[in-house]
Motif scaffolding. Structure first.
Motif, PDB file in Angstrom:
ATOM      1  N   PRO A   1       0.818  -1.225   0.000  1.00 15.20           N
ATOM      2  CA  PRO A   1       0.000   0.000   0.000  1.00 15.20           C
ATOM      3  C   PRO A   1       0.845   1.266   0.000  1.00 15.20           C
ATOM      4  O   PRO A   1       2.031   1.258   0.372  1.00 15.20           O
ATOM      5  CB  PRO A   1      -0.802  -0.116   1.314  1.00 15.20           C
ATOM      6  N   LEU A   2       0.208   2.349  -0.406  1.00 11.13           N
ATOM      7  CA  LEU A   2       0.812   3.684  -0.352  1.00 11.13           C
ATOM      8  C   LEU A   2       0.325   4.397   0.898  1.00 11.13           C
ATOM      9  O   LEU A   2      -0.878   4.488   1.138  1.00 11.13           O
ATOM     10  CB  LEU A   2       0.426   4.483  -1.592  1.00 11.13           C
ATOM     11  N   VAL A   3       1.256   4.901   1.697  1.00  9.89           N
ATOM     12  CA  VAL A   3       0.938   5.647   2.923  1.00  9.89           C
ATOM     13  C   VAL A   3       1.368   7.100   2.723  1.00  9.89           C
ATOM     14  O   VAL A   3       2.519   7.368   2.359  1.00  9.89           O
ATOM     15  CB  VAL A   3       1.648   5.032   4.136  1.00  9.89           C
ATOM     16  N   LEU A   4       0.440   8.019   2.952  1.00 10.21           N
ATOM     17  CA  LEU A   4       0.672   9.443   2.745  1.00 10.21           C
ATOM     18  C   LEU A   4       0.584  10.180   4.077  1.00 10.21           C
ATOM     19  O   LEU A   4      -0.444  10.135   4.757  1.00 10.21           O
ATOM     20  CB  LEU A   4      -0.372  10.006   1.782  1.00 10.21           C
ATOM     21  N   LEU A   5       1.645  10.866   4.452  1.00 14.27           N
ATOM     22  CA  LEU A   5       1.706  11.609   5.713  1.00 14.27           C
ATOM     23  C   LEU A   5       1.558  13.101   5.437  1.00 14.27           C
ATOM     24  O   LEU A   5       2.331  13.676   4.653  1.00 14.27           O
ATOM     25  CB  LEU A   5       3.035  11.360   6.429  1.00 14.27           C
ATOM     26  N   GLY A   6       0.598  13.741   6.090  1.00 10.08           N
ATOM     27  CA  GLY A   6       0.352  15.166   5.878  1.00 10.08           C
ATOM     28  C   GLY A   6       1.283  16.050   6.680  1.00 10.08           C
ATOM     29  O   GLY A   6       2.058  15.601   7.515  1.00 10.08           O
ATOM     30  N   GLY A   7       1.172  17.356   6.428  1.00  8.57           N
ATOM     31  CA  GLY A   7       2.015  18.333   7.087  1.00  8.57           C
ATOM     32  C   GLY A   7       1.316  19.035   8.235  1.00  8.57           C
ATOM     33  O   GLY A   7       0.230  18.629   8.677  1.00  8.57           O
ATOM     34  N   THR A   8       1.919  20.091   8.722  1.00  9.83           N
ATOM     35  CA  THR A   8       1.362  20.867   9.823  1.00  9.83           C
ATOM     36  C   THR A   8      -0.007  21.434   9.445  1.00  9.83           C
ATOM     37  O   THR A   8      -0.167  22.023   8.367  1.00  9.83           O
ATOM     38  CB  THR A   8       2.312  22.014  10.195  1.00  9.83           C
ATOM     39  N   LEU A   9      -0.973  21.224  10.327  1.00 15.35           N
ATOM     40  CA  LEU A   9      -2.345  21.709  10.134  1.00 15.35           C
ATOM     41  C   LEU A   9      -2.976  21.178   8.850  1.00 15.35           C
ATOM     42  O   LEU A   9      -3.790  21.851   8.219  1.00 15.35           O
ATOM     43  CB  LEU A   9      -2.387  23.238  10.175  1.00 15.35           C
ATOM     44  N   CYS A  10      -2.596  19.948   8.484  1.00 12.13           N
ATOM     45  CA  CYS A  10      -3.151  19.290   7.305  1.00 12.13           C
ATOM     46  C   CYS A  10      -3.835  17.988   7.707  1.00 12.13           C
ATOM     47  O   CYS A  10      -3.399  17.309   8.635  1.00 12.13           O
ATOM     48  CB  CYS A  10      -2.050  18.958   6.296  1.00 12.13           C
ATOM     49  N   ASN A  11      -4.884  17.646   6.971  1.00 14.52           N
ATOM     50  CA  ASN A  11      -5.531  16.349   7.126  1.00 14.52           C
ATOM     51  C   ASN A  11      -5.682  15.701   5.755  1.00 14.52           C
ATOM     52  O   ASN A  11      -4.983  16.069   4.807  1.00 14.52           O
ATOM     53  CB  ASN A  11      -6.868  16.485   7.871  1.00 14.52           C
ATOM     54  N   ALA A  12      -6.608  14.763   5.619  1.00 11.87           N
ATOM     55  CA  ALA A  12      -6.734  14.011   4.372  1.00 11.87           C
ATOM     56  C   ALA A  12      -7.082  14.884   3.178  1.00 11.87           C
ATOM     57  O   ALA A  12      -6.828  14.498   2.024  1.00 11.87           O
ATOM     58  CB  ALA A  12      -7.787  12.916   4.546  1.00 11.87           C
ATOM     59  N   ARG A  13      -7.651  16.073   3.411  1.00 10.91           N
ATOM     60  CA  ARG A  13      -7.991  16.968   2.288  1.00 10.91           C
ATOM     61  C   ARG A  13      -6.748  17.325   1.465  1.00 10.91           C
ATOM     62  O   ARG A  13      -6.853  17.606   0.266  1.00 10.91           O
ATOM     63  CB  ARG A  13      -8.637  18.253   2.800  1.00 10.91           C
ATOM     64  N   LEU A  14      -5.594  17.340   2.107  1.00  8.69           N
ATOM     65  CA  LEU A  14      -4.353  17.674   1.416  1.00  8.69           C
ATOM     66  C   LEU A  14      -4.126  16.771   0.212  1.00  8.69           C
ATOM     67  O   LEU A  14      -3.651  17.217  -0.843  1.00  8.69           O
ATOM     68  CB  LEU A  14      -3.175  17.538   2.390  1.00  8.69           C
ATOM     69  N   TRP A  15      -4.460  15.491   0.366  1.00  6.99           N
ATOM     70  CA  TRP A  15      -4.110  14.484  -0.628  1.00  6.99           C
ATOM     71  C   TRP A  15      -5.240  14.144  -1.589  1.00  6.99           C
ATOM     72  O   TRP A  15      -5.019  13.392  -2.544  1.00  6.99           O
ATOM     73  CB  TRP A  15      -3.652  13.211   0.074  1.00  6.99           C
ATOM     74  N   GLN A  16      -6.448  14.635  -1.352  1.00  9.73           N
ATOM     75  CA  GLN A  16      -7.590  14.200  -2.159  1.00  9.73           C
ATOM     76  C   GLN A  16      -7.395  14.399  -3.663  1.00  9.73           C
ATOM     77  O   GLN A  16      -7.661  13.481  -4.444  1.00  9.73           O
ATOM     78  CB  GLN A  16      -8.863  14.886  -1.665  1.00  9.73           C
ATOM     79  N   PRO A  17      -6.954  15.578  -4.124  1.00  9.30           N
ATOM     80  CA  PRO A  17      -6.761  15.732  -5.579  1.00  9.30           C
ATOM     81  C   PRO A  17      -5.716  14.776  -6.139  1.00  9.30           C
ATOM     82  O   PRO A  17      -5.878  14.237  -7.234  1.00  9.30           O
ATOM     83  CB  PRO A  17      -6.327  17.191  -5.725  1.00  9.30           C
ATOM     84  N   VAL A  18      -4.638  14.558  -5.388  1.00  9.88           N
ATOM     85  CA  VAL A  18      -3.572  13.665  -5.841  1.00  9.88           C
ATOM     86  C   VAL A  18      -4.069  12.224  -5.908  1.00  9.88           C
ATOM     87  O   VAL A  18      -3.811  11.512  -6.889  1.00  9.88           O
ATOM     88  CB  VAL A  18      -2.339  13.777  -4.921  1.00  9.88           C
ATOM     89  N   ILE A  19      -4.792  11.788  -4.886  1.00 13.57           N
ATOM     90  CA  ILE A  19      -5.292  10.406  -4.850  1.00 13.57           C
ATOM     91  C   ILE A  19      -6.223  10.145  -6.028  1.00 13.57           C
ATOM     92  O   ILE A  19      -6.154   9.083  -6.669  1.00 13.57           O
ATOM     93  CB  ILE A  19      -5.990  10.128  -3.509  1.00 13.57           C
ATOM     94  N   GLY A  20      -7.097  11.106  -6.315  1.00 16.05           N
ATOM     95  CA  GLY A  20      -8.012  10.926  -7.428  1.00 16.05           C
ATOM     96  C   GLY A  20      -7.297  10.765  -8.750  1.00 16.05           C
ATOM     97  O   GLY A  20      -7.708   9.971  -9.606  1.00 16.05           O
ATOM     98  N   LEU A  21      -6.219  11.495  -8.939  1.00 13.25           N
ATOM     99  CA  LEU A  21      -5.446  11.414 -10.180  1.00 13.25           C
ATOM    100  C   LEU A  21      -4.528  10.205 -10.212  1.00 13.25           C
ATOM    101  O   LEU A  21      -4.287   9.620 -11.275  1.00 13.25           O
ATOM    102  CB  LEU A  21      -4.623  12.695 -10.348  1.00 13.25           C
ATOM    103  N   LEU A  22      -4.020   9.814  -9.063  1.00 11.31           N
ATOM    104  CA  LEU A  22      -3.040   8.730  -8.979  1.00 11.31           C
ATOM    105  C   LEU A  22      -3.646   7.384  -9.372  1.00 11.31           C
ATOM    106  O   LEU A  22      -3.016   6.571 -10.054  1.00 11.31           O
ATOM    107  CB  LEU A  22      -2.486   8.680  -7.561  1.00 11.31           C
ATOM    108  N   ASN A  23      -4.858   7.127  -8.899  1.00 17.28           N
ATOM    109  CA  ASN A  23      -5.610   5.925  -9.267  1.00 17.28           C
ATOM    110  C   ASN A  23      -4.863   4.643  -8.902  1.00 17.28           C
ATOM    111  O   ASN A  23      -4.552   3.805  -9.747  1.00 17.28           O
ATOM    112  CB  ASN A  23      -5.965   5.935 -10.757  1.00 17.28           C
ATOM    113  N   VAL A  24      -4.583   4.489  -7.603  1.00 14.76           N
ATOM    114  CA  VAL A  24      -4.010   3.251  -7.089  1.00 14.76           C
ATOM    115  C   VAL A  24      -5.053   2.547  -6.237  1.00 14.76           C
ATOM    116  O   VAL A  24      -5.996   3.172  -5.733  1.00 14.76           O
ATOM    117  CB  VAL A  24      -2.732   3.504  -6.276  1.00 14.76           C
TER     118      VAL A  24
END
Length: 252
Positions: A17-40
């Protein structure tokens, strides 16, 4: 953020699996556009908030994560990712570091960092971020992007000051893991923004020089917040990095 259609076919990574760690004051919203495009097929996002040191949080995550995984971290998440690499390099099929500063924090920064948490608590984390950090977060031509600003402020408000306080302690107490990185043999992807004034080109160069398998890409139109400013470029780079790691495993 608007949903984006991936240009890629589904990539089956259930076994790693791919594990994505966010930054300061970030949650899953940070990665949503990337995840949608990445398609894993298998991806997990982590909000950095469950401990007040990178070492402690890394130990927690390594206890619950699969035996082997791809690990990508953004900003503070990249600091935690480097700690995880130092603690358990054999668990990582690949390491991706976005907007990273690999250096330990100067002791003189501790007081101002903790004062910032107190200011955010008094003012409200959203208004505080807008007045103190927004101008440093994104490329100059994105400063008037109301949707991007709203997303970053929304994440900060959802995280809150208690999470901010813990994240601040992680930043203050972080270690320099370039020595461990020099012995890491899996592919390393380094992504930076050309307009990033927080994690500079010198910081990314320090990582690249330390890692024998590093590939460094600079995104010309981005500042610090790469996953939200340039999700297509980030998704493309991450996908190539995953495929490189996957093909190495298959041929081993």
């Amino acid at each position: 953020m608007t949903s984006l259609i991936s240009p890629f076919p589904l990539l089956d990574n259930q076994d790693v699996p791919l594990v994505l760690l966010g930054g300061t004051l970030c949650n899953a919203r940070l990665w949503q556009p990337v995840i949608g495009l990445l398609n894993v097929s298998s991806v997990q996002t982590v909000t950095v908030c469950a401990a007040d040191s990178a070492a402690a949080l890394s130990q927690q995550l390594l206890t619950v994560l699969p035996p082997r995984f791809y690990l990508a971290g953004f900003s503070l998440g990249a600091i935690v990712a480097l700690e995880m690499m130092a603690q358990a390099p054999e668990r990582l099929a690949g390491l991706a570091l976005l907007s990273v500063n690999p250096l330990s924090d100067a002791p003189a920064n501790a007081a101002s960092r903790r004062a910032a948490v107190q200011d955010a608590a008094r003012q409200g984390v959203g208004p505080w971020l807008s007045t103190t950090l927004w101008s440093r977060y994104v490329a100059p031509d994105r400063l008037d992007d109301a949707v991007l600003h709203h997303t970053i402020v929304q994440m900060a408000q959802e995280c809150g000051t208690e999470t901010f306080a813990r994240q601040t302690e992680i930043a203050i107490t972080r270690a320099d893991h370039r020595a461990a990185l020099s012995a890491f043999t899996a592919p390393v992807l380094v992504l930076s923004g050309a307009h990033d004034v927080i994690c500079t080109a010198e910081h990314h160069q320090a990582v690249t020089c330390a890692a024998p398998r590093a590939r460094w890409l600079t995104l010309a139109d981005s500042g610090h917040f790469l996953p939200l400013e340039s999700p297509q470029a980030v998704a493309t780079a991450l996908r190539h990095w995953i495929q490189e790691s996957y093909h190495e495993k298959k041929s081993a």
